[in-house]
Design a protein around this motif. Sequence first.
Motif, PDB file in Angstrom:
ATOM      1  N   GLN A 202      -6.569   1.994   5.015  1.00  0.00           N
ATOM      2  CA  GLN A 202      -7.728   1.656   4.929  1.00  0.00           C
ATOM      3  C   GLN A 202      -8.797   2.745   5.144  1.00  0.00           C
ATOM      4  O   GLN A 202      -9.826   2.903   4.253  1.00  0.00           O
ATOM      5  CB  GLN A 202      -8.410   0.625   5.827  1.00  0.00           C
ATOM      6  CG  GLN A 202      -9.696  -0.058   5.598  1.00  0.00           C
ATOM      7  CD  GLN A 202      -9.948  -1.177   6.668  1.00  0.00           C
ATOM      8  OE1 GLN A 202      -9.421  -1.311   7.730  1.00  0.00           O
ATOM      9  NE2 GLN A 202     -10.700  -2.264   6.331  1.00  0.00           N
ATOM     10  N   MET A 203      -8.471   3.615   6.090  1.00  0.00           N
ATOM     11  CA  MET A 203      -9.497   4.825   6.221  1.00  0.00           C
ATOM     12  C   MET A 203      -9.296   5.911   4.847  1.00  0.00           C
ATOM     13  O   MET A 203     -10.240   6.725   4.729  1.00  0.00           O
ATOM     14  CB  MET A 203      -9.070   5.739   7.509  1.00  0.00           C
ATOM     15  CG  MET A 203      -9.334   5.023   8.568  1.00  0.00           C
ATOM     16  SD  MET A 203      -8.860   5.568  10.331  1.00  0.00           S
ATOM     17  CE  MET A 203      -9.602   7.331  10.114  1.00  0.00           C
ATOM     18  N   VAL A 204      -8.183   5.697   4.187  1.00  0.00           N
ATOM     19  CA  VAL A 204      -8.113   6.562   2.936  1.00  0.00           C
ATOM     20  C   VAL A 204      -8.580   5.936   1.742  1.00  0.00           C
ATOM     21  O   VAL A 204      -8.523   6.714   0.586  1.00  0.00           O
ATOM     22  CB  VAL A 204      -6.710   7.144   2.801  1.00  0.00           C
ATOM     23  CG1 VAL A 204      -6.108   8.084   4.168  1.00  0.00           C
ATOM     24  CG2 VAL A 204      -5.654   6.278   2.479  1.00  0.00           C
ATOM     25  N   GLY A 205      -9.201   4.921   1.994  1.00  0.00           N
ATOM     26  CA  GLY A 205      -9.825   4.327   0.654  1.00  0.00           C
ATOM     27  C   GLY A 205      -9.292   3.343   0.092  1.00  0.00           C
ATOM     28  O   GLY A 205      -9.703   2.654  -1.238  1.00  0.00           O
ATOM     29  N   ALA A 206      -7.800   2.766   0.454  1.00  0.00           N
ATOM     30  CA  ALA A 206      -7.363   1.584  -0.040  1.00  0.00           C
ATOM     31  C   ALA A 206      -8.362   0.263   0.378  1.00  0.00           C
ATOM     32  O   ALA A 206      -8.662   0.080   1.344  1.00  0.00           O
ATOM     33  CB  ALA A 206      -5.756   1.402   0.594  1.00  0.00           C
ATOM     34  N   ILE A 211      -3.773  -3.196   0.490  1.00  0.00           N
ATOM     35  CA  ILE A 211      -3.083  -3.122   1.657  1.00  0.00           C
ATOM     36  C   ILE A 211      -2.368  -4.362   1.910  1.00  0.00           C
ATOM     37  O   ILE A 211      -1.229  -4.458   2.716  1.00  0.00           O
ATOM     38  CB  ILE A 211      -4.181  -2.977   2.753  1.00  0.00           C
ATOM     39  CG1 ILE A 211      -4.928  -1.414   2.561  1.00  0.00           C
ATOM     40  CG2 ILE A 211      -3.450  -2.659   4.118  1.00  0.00           C
ATOM     41  CD1 ILE A 211      -5.933  -1.200   3.453  1.00  0.00           C
ATOM     42  N   ARG A 212      -3.117  -5.289   1.727  1.00  0.00           N
ATOM     43  CA  ARG A 212      -2.448  -6.879   2.297  1.00  0.00           C
ATOM     44  C   ARG A 212      -1.058  -7.164   1.337  1.00  0.00           C
ATOM     45  O   ARG A 212      -0.109  -7.641   1.985  1.00  0.00           O
ATOM     46  CB  ARG A 212      -3.327  -7.892   2.205  1.00  0.00           C
ATOM     47  CG  ARG A 212      -3.014  -9.200   2.803  1.00  0.00           C
ATOM     48  CD  ARG A 212      -4.112 -10.409   2.555  1.00  0.00           C
ATOM     49  NE  ARG A 212      -5.509 -10.003   2.992  1.00  0.00           N
ATOM     50  CZ  ARG A 212      -6.433  -9.622   2.196  1.00  0.00           C
ATOM     51  NH1 ARG A 212      -6.491  -9.757   0.789  1.00  0.00           N
ATOM     52  NH2 ARG A 212      -7.596  -9.339   2.717  1.00  0.00           N
ATOM     53  N   LYS A 213      -1.212  -6.827  -0.048  1.00  0.00           N
ATOM     54  CA  LYS A 213      -0.143  -7.313  -0.842  1.00  0.00           C
ATOM     55  C   LYS A 213       1.266  -7.196  -0.184  1.00  0.00           C
ATOM     56  O   LYS A 213       2.190  -7.767  -0.333  1.00  0.00           O
ATOM     57  CB  LYS A 213      -0.321  -6.561  -2.207  1.00  0.00           C
ATOM     58  CG  LYS A 213       0.553  -7.243  -3.278  1.00  0.00           C
ATOM     59  CD  LYS A 213       0.036  -6.582  -4.615  1.00  0.00           C
ATOM     60  CE  LYS A 213       1.288  -7.209  -5.682  1.00  0.00           C
ATOM     61  NZ  LYS A 213       0.759  -6.656  -6.978  1.00  0.00           N
TER      62      LYS A 213
END
Length: 292
Positions: A202-206, A211-213
């Motif tokens: 999440q911090m790198v922009g995803a 992320i959840r998938k």
Amino acid sequence: MSSSFDKFQKRRLISSYFSVVLSIFLVLFLLGTLGLFIINSKKLADDFKEKIAMTVFFKNEANDTILKSFGTELKRAPFAKKIVYVSKEEAAKVHTDIIGEDFLTFLGENPLQNSYDIHIKADYVEKDSVAKIERQLRTNNPMISDIVYDKQLVNLVNDNIKKVSMWILIITCFLTFIAVLLINSSLRLSIYSNRFIIKTMQMVGATKSFIRKPFVMRSVKLGMLGAALAILALIGLLSYVQTNFPDLGILDDKGLILLVFIAVFGFGVLITWLSTHFATQRFLNLRTDDLY
């Protein structure tokens, strides 16, 4: 050193997957067993009801024509599941076998009467319905001497079936709730071990959906595997019961059995998808400091 750490991580991951699949399998197998019991409970109750016999005794004056006519009438009757004619000679033989001596030798004559044992269909084994059948038989057949059946057993069976049905419903709801909690807890623990990976992505922009998938897909696959194992175990259980208790006819309702299998598989997929979705969402919404 790195190789040893990778092997440790791999074993840890496999152990985590195994525990999740095992918990899903056990819970779904239990629910599937309960589902199979529920769809067969009416059959079991009906089978027990239909074992209760109403015995119709005829006067000695009733000749063969009257007895055959009564048998023909019963075959057309909507309430009769099975009828068995018992002549007084056959009844005397049965009594002789039971008491161990021939009572006709000292009585000089056969005091027993010709009779029909009527096994009534389950839908008619109710207090009022059985009483109505008795009145109808007596009215239409003046040569009937007596009609005997266990009235208390009829009432007891119906009362107990209602109580058992209520408890089955309560137990089903309780076990379903427990099943959801157990599967949800196993998946939450699995996601918890990856909380730092989730936050790093999440911090790198995803995006959250990106992320959840993979987590959702992995959990759904584990749910499908656990459900498949549960279905295989249920098939084995059905085969065992059918082999050892063929009279139950547990495989007769193949459509309902298939429906239970579909429900087990669908429940396994649905609960793993929902649990993983909300578990990952929780860690996505946490601040970095809260991860510790």
